[in-house]
Design a protein around this motif. Structure first.
Motif, PDB file in Angstrom:
ATOM      1  N   ALA A 132       4.141 -11.836  -6.401  1.00 26.58           N
ATOM      2  CA  ALA A 132       4.049 -12.502  -4.977  1.00 26.58           C
ATOM      3  C   ALA A 132       5.364 -12.225  -4.308  1.00 26.58           C
ATOM      4  CB  ALA A 132       4.154 -13.840  -5.311  1.00 26.58           C
ATOM      5  N   GLU A 133       6.447 -12.035  -4.838  1.00 30.39           N
ATOM      6  CA  GLU A 133       7.489 -11.797  -4.161  1.00 30.39           C
ATOM      7  C   GLU A 133       7.582 -10.275  -3.534  1.00 30.39           C
ATOM      8  OE1 GLU A 133      10.973 -12.197  -6.921  1.00 30.39           O
ATOM      9  OE2 GLU A 133      11.034 -14.488  -6.516  1.00 30.39           O
ATOM     10  N   LEU A 134       7.215  -9.248  -4.260  1.00 27.83           N
ATOM     11  CA  LEU A 134       6.904  -8.279  -3.658  1.00 27.83           C
ATOM     12  C   LEU A 134       6.103  -8.003  -2.537  1.00 27.83           C
ATOM     13  CD1 LEU A 134       7.969  -4.963  -3.861  1.00 27.83           C
ATOM     14  CD2 LEU A 134       5.946  -4.759  -5.408  1.00 27.83           C
ATOM     15  N   ASN A 135       5.186  -8.804  -2.961  1.00 30.64           N
ATOM     16  CA  ASN A 135       3.948  -8.604  -1.686  1.00 30.64           C
ATOM     17  C   ASN A 135       4.417  -9.252  -0.337  1.00 30.64           C
ATOM     18  OD1 ASN A 135       1.463  -8.495  -0.534  1.00 30.64           O
ATOM     19  ND2 ASN A 135       0.937 -10.508  -1.073  1.00 30.64           N
ATOM     20  N   GLN A 136       5.169 -10.362  -0.451  1.00 34.79           N
ATOM     21  CA  GLN A 136       5.618 -10.973   0.747  1.00 34.79           C
ATOM     22  C   GLN A 136       6.783 -10.028   1.241  1.00 34.79           C
ATOM     23  OE1 GLN A 136       8.013 -14.767  -0.040  1.00 34.79           O
ATOM     24  NE2 GLN A 136       7.584 -15.255   2.061  1.00 34.79           N
ATOM     25  N   THR A 148      -2.376  -2.032   0.502  1.00 31.33           N
ATOM     26  CA  THR A 148      -1.637  -2.260   1.538  1.00 31.33           C
ATOM     27  C   THR A 148      -0.298  -1.523   1.690  1.00 31.33           C
ATOM     28  OG1 THR A 148      -1.904  -4.808   1.195  1.00 31.33           O
ATOM     29  CG2 THR A 148      -0.094  -4.271   2.426  1.00 31.33           C
ATOM     30  N   PHE A 149       0.322  -1.121   0.586  1.00 33.19           N
ATOM     31  CA  PHE A 149       1.136  -0.079   0.586  1.00 33.19           C
ATOM     32  C   PHE A 149       0.743   1.211   1.305  1.00 33.19           C
ATOM     33  CE2 PHE A 149       3.183   3.645  -1.541  1.00 33.19           C
ATOM     34  CZ  PHE A 149       4.361   3.382  -1.239  1.00 33.19           C
ATOM     35  N   MET A 150      -0.305   1.807   0.747  1.00 26.29           N
ATOM     36  CA  MET A 150      -0.867   2.863   1.383  1.00 26.29           C
ATOM     37  C   MET A 150      -1.304   2.765   2.800  1.00 26.29           C
ATOM     38  SD  MET A 150      -0.655   4.811  -1.160  1.00 26.29           S
ATOM     39  CE  MET A 150      -1.272   6.214  -0.323  1.00 26.29           C
ATOM     40  N   GLY A 151      -1.937   1.730   3.304  1.00 25.13           N
ATOM     41  CA  GLY A 151      -1.975   1.232   4.395  1.00 25.13           C
ATOM     42  C   GLY A 151      -0.587   1.381   5.239  1.00 25.13           C
ATOM     43  N   PHE A 152       0.250   0.963   4.960  1.00 25.08           N
ATOM     44  CA  PHE A 152       1.545   0.999   5.818  1.00 25.08           C
ATOM     45  C   PHE A 152       2.097   2.517   5.639  1.00 25.08           C
ATOM     46  CE2 PHE A 152       2.440  -3.497   4.872  1.00 25.08           C
ATOM     47  CZ  PHE A 152       2.133  -3.926   5.865  1.00 25.08           C
ATOM     48  N   VAL A 153       1.976   3.242   4.602  1.00 20.96           N
ATOM     49  CA  VAL A 153       2.216   4.703   4.716  1.00 20.96           C
ATOM     50  C   VAL A 153       1.316   5.272   5.521  1.00 20.96           C
ATOM     51  CG1 VAL A 153       2.231   6.561   3.253  1.00 20.96           C
ATOM     52  CG2 VAL A 153       2.915   4.610   2.028  1.00 20.96           C
ATOM     53  N   ASN A 154       0.137   4.873   5.746  1.00 20.65           N
ATOM     54  CA  ASN A 154      -0.846   5.871   6.621  1.00 20.65           C
ATOM     55  C   ASN A 154      -0.523   5.325   7.981  1.00 20.65           C
ATOM     56  OD1 ASN A 154      -2.471   7.216   4.754  1.00 20.65           O
ATOM     57  ND2 ASN A 154      -3.869   5.249   4.692  1.00 20.65           N
ATOM     58  N   ILE A 155      -0.142   4.137   8.409  1.00 22.63           N
ATOM     59  CA  ILE A 155       0.417   3.785   9.620  1.00 22.63           C
ATOM     60  C   ILE A 155       1.662   4.452  10.187  1.00 22.63           C
ATOM     61  CG2 ILE A 155       1.437   1.757  11.042  1.00 22.63           C
ATOM     62  CD1 ILE A 155      -0.479  -0.001   9.484  1.00 22.63           C
ATOM     63  N   GLU A 156       2.668   4.641   9.086  1.00 22.23           N
ATOM     64  CA  GLU A 156       3.939   5.305   9.319  1.00 22.23           C
ATOM     65  C   GLU A 156       3.466   6.805   9.673  1.00 22.23           C
ATOM     66  OE1 GLU A 156       7.833   4.963   9.885  1.00 22.23           O
ATOM     67  OE2 GLU A 156       6.499   3.517   9.687  1.00 22.23           O
ATOM     68  N   GLN A 157       2.598   7.312   8.862  1.00 23.82           N
ATOM     69  CA  GLN A 157       2.496   8.970   9.051  1.00 23.82           C
ATOM     70  C   GLN A 157       1.716   9.131  10.380  1.00 23.82           C
ATOM     71  OE1 GLN A 157      -0.054   9.822   5.682  1.00 23.82           O
ATOM     72  NE2 GLN A 157       1.873  10.280   4.317  1.00 23.82           N
ATOM     73  N   ASN A 158       0.829   8.365  10.733  1.00 23.16           N
ATOM     74  CA  ASN A 158       0.317   8.200  12.027  1.00 23.16           C
ATOM     75  C   ASN A 158       1.175   8.272  13.247  1.00 23.16           C
ATOM     76  OD1 ASN A 158      -2.397   8.490  10.959  1.00 23.16           O
ATOM     77  ND2 ASN A 158      -2.987   6.322  10.964  1.00 23.16           N
ATOM     78  N   ARG A 159       2.108   7.087  12.985  1.00 18.06           N
ATOM     79  CA  ARG A 159       3.219   7.029  14.095  1.00 18.06           C
ATOM     80  C   ARG A 159       3.985   8.251  14.179  1.00 18.06           C
ATOM     81  NH1 ARG A 159       5.460   2.987  11.826  1.00 18.06           N
ATOM     82  NH2 ARG A 159       4.240   1.311  13.443  1.00 18.06           N
ATOM     83  N   GLU A 209       8.845   5.514  -1.862  1.00 15.51           N
ATOM     84  CA  GLU A 209       8.199   5.911  -3.263  1.00 15.51           C
ATOM     85  C   GLU A 209       8.841   4.857  -4.239  1.00 15.51           C
ATOM     86  OE1 GLU A 209       9.016   9.419  -6.380  1.00 15.51           O
ATOM     87  OE2 GLU A 209       9.894   9.521  -4.676  1.00 15.51           O
ATOM     88  N   GLU A 210      10.057   4.211  -4.074  1.00 13.62           N
ATOM     89  CA  GLU A 210      10.297   3.117  -5.024  1.00 13.62           C
ATOM     90  C   GLU A 210       9.481   1.898  -5.110  1.00 13.62           C
ATOM     91  OE1 GLU A 210      13.059   2.934  -7.077  1.00 13.62           O
ATOM     92  OE2 GLU A 210      13.514   5.006  -6.374  1.00 13.62           O
ATOM     93  N   ILE A 211       8.924   1.484  -3.977  1.00 13.51           N
ATOM     94  CA  ILE A 211       7.672   0.354  -4.082  1.00 13.51           C
ATOM     95  C   ILE A 211       6.552   0.849  -4.808  1.00 13.51           C
ATOM     96  CG2 ILE A 211       6.450  -1.018  -2.471  1.00 13.51           C
ATOM     97  CD1 ILE A 211       9.280  -1.545  -2.242  1.00 13.51           C
ATOM     98  N   LEU A 212       6.264   2.211  -4.764  1.00 10.76           N
ATOM     99  CA  LEU A 212       4.964   2.660  -5.459  1.00 10.76           C
ATOM    100  C   LEU A 212       5.313   2.755  -7.082  1.00 10.76           C
ATOM    101  CD1 LEU A 212       2.209   3.352  -5.206  1.00 10.76           C
ATOM    102  CD2 LEU A 212       3.095   5.892  -4.996  1.00 10.76           C
ATOM    103  N   ILE A 213       6.402   2.801  -7.278  1.00 12.85           N
ATOM    104  CA  ILE A 213       6.922   2.950  -8.850  1.00 12.85           C
ATOM    105  C   ILE A 213       7.030   1.774  -9.314  1.00 12.85           C
ATOM    106  CG2 ILE A 213       9.003   3.554 -10.224  1.00 12.85           C
ATOM    107  CD1 ILE A 213       9.533   5.862  -8.614  1.00 12.85           C
TER     108      ILE A 213
END
Length: 317
Positions: free
Chosen positions: A158-162, A244-255, A173-177
């Motif tokens: 829950a803390e990581l999600n928040q 959610t993580f992969m969504g943020f990664v895709n948004i960052e890549q698209n930006r 990469e650290e978050i994915l690990i």
């Protein structure tokens, strides 16, 4: 290390000296615990009580025949208990034998479950008169600790999600690990809980285990079912967190791709102008013009700025 618990004057006494073994009446003994014993201690206990502890290979087997078996007056159980280490959860095999009301345990690790069980036994020694009660206490303590581990893991998820949702941490990469580590811990907890579920189900079918303790086993089964549901929810939450993580990664890549695309398009008109004036033709009026260079630079700047203004009005920036 050897620990022998036996009844003495309506209380529980403990003996750790192997030489005092024969001085303790057999009918008074309720629990013999071996923790990383010497070869002499193990051999003496097996010979004196006519038992045979399972080998480490047998304790780690997953087949039902190797995990639980019963004879005329003996239960032989092999189970894994979780131990928390720096690198995560580790399975610690434990060989358990219940014969004639005496509990025998053999393990190599100093498990928290056993330490907490001893505290409960010392708090109410009059409540324990045989090895079955000790064994039930160990199982109850193990289930309680599994519940604590699941709650602790759920809190960290829950803390990581928040943090990720509020963008307090960047999706790297650290978050994915860390998500992968949480998934491994969740699976280890599930395997450990299912192992206890199989064990308790086998005990409920046993003809040796006393009928008077079946009610306690039924309560444990219900507790385990609720733990499995909680564990399943944690695993589903991790999958959502990974998405959610992969969504943020895709948004960052698209930006990033958008920035490069805009930069490429914005510099296309200046590049075209520079290409025109870079052609090697003899007849080119601006070559002899005093303000030709300034004109070309200004034209490049206006064309680039005009492109950016157009993108801005279209809300593409």
């Amino acid at each position: 290390m050897l620990r022998i618990y036996y009844k003495k004057d309506r209380r529980l006494a403990k003996e750790t000296d192997l030489d005092e073994l024969r001085e303790i009446p057999m009918e008074s003994m309720i629990w013999v615990d071996l923790q990383n014993p010497t070869a002499k201690e193990k051999a003496t206990i097996e010979t004196y009580f006519d038992i045979k502890y399972s080998s480490e290979e047998q304790s780690q087997e997953i087949e039902s025949s190797s995990r639980f078996s019963e004879m005329e007056d003996e239960l032989i159980i092999n189970s894994n208990f979780l131990s928390i280490r720096e690198k995560g959860f580790v399975y610690c095999p434990v060989s358990i034998i219940v014969e004639k009301g005496i509990l025998f345990t053999y393990r190599d690790d100093d498990l928290k479950t056993f330490g907490e069980s001893v505290k409960k036994i010392k708090a109410s020694p009059a409540s324990y008169s045989n090895g079955f009660q000790i064994f039930l206490t160990i199982l109850e303590t193990s289930i309680d600790q599994d519940a604590d581990l699941i709650e602790s893991l759920a809190k960290r998820i829950a803390e990581l999600n928040q943090q990720l949702t509020l963008r307090k941490v960047s999706p790297d990469e650290e978050i994915l690990i860390q998500i992968s580590s949480f998934q491994n811990e969740t699976m280890s907890l599930r395997e450990n809980i299912i192992d206890k579920q199989r064990l308790i189900s086998a005990l409920m079918k046993s003809s040796i285990f006393p009928e008077e303790y079946m009610g306690v086993l039924r309560i444990m089964i219900k507790d385990i079912s609720s733990l499995l549901e909680h564990n399943k929810f944690s695993f589903e939450r991790l999958e959502y967190l990974q998405d959610t993580f992969m969504g943020f990664v895709n948004i960052e890549q698209n930006r990033i791709i958008k920035i490069f695309t805009v930069a490429t398009v914005a510099f296309m008109p200046p590049t075209l102008i520079a290409s025109i004036y870079g052609m090697n033709y003899k007849v080119m009026p601006e070559l002899d013009w005093e303000y030709g260079y300034l004109f070309a630079i200004t034209l490049m700047f206006i064309s680039s700025a005009g492109t950016l203004i157009y993108f801005k009005k279209k809300n593409w920036l």
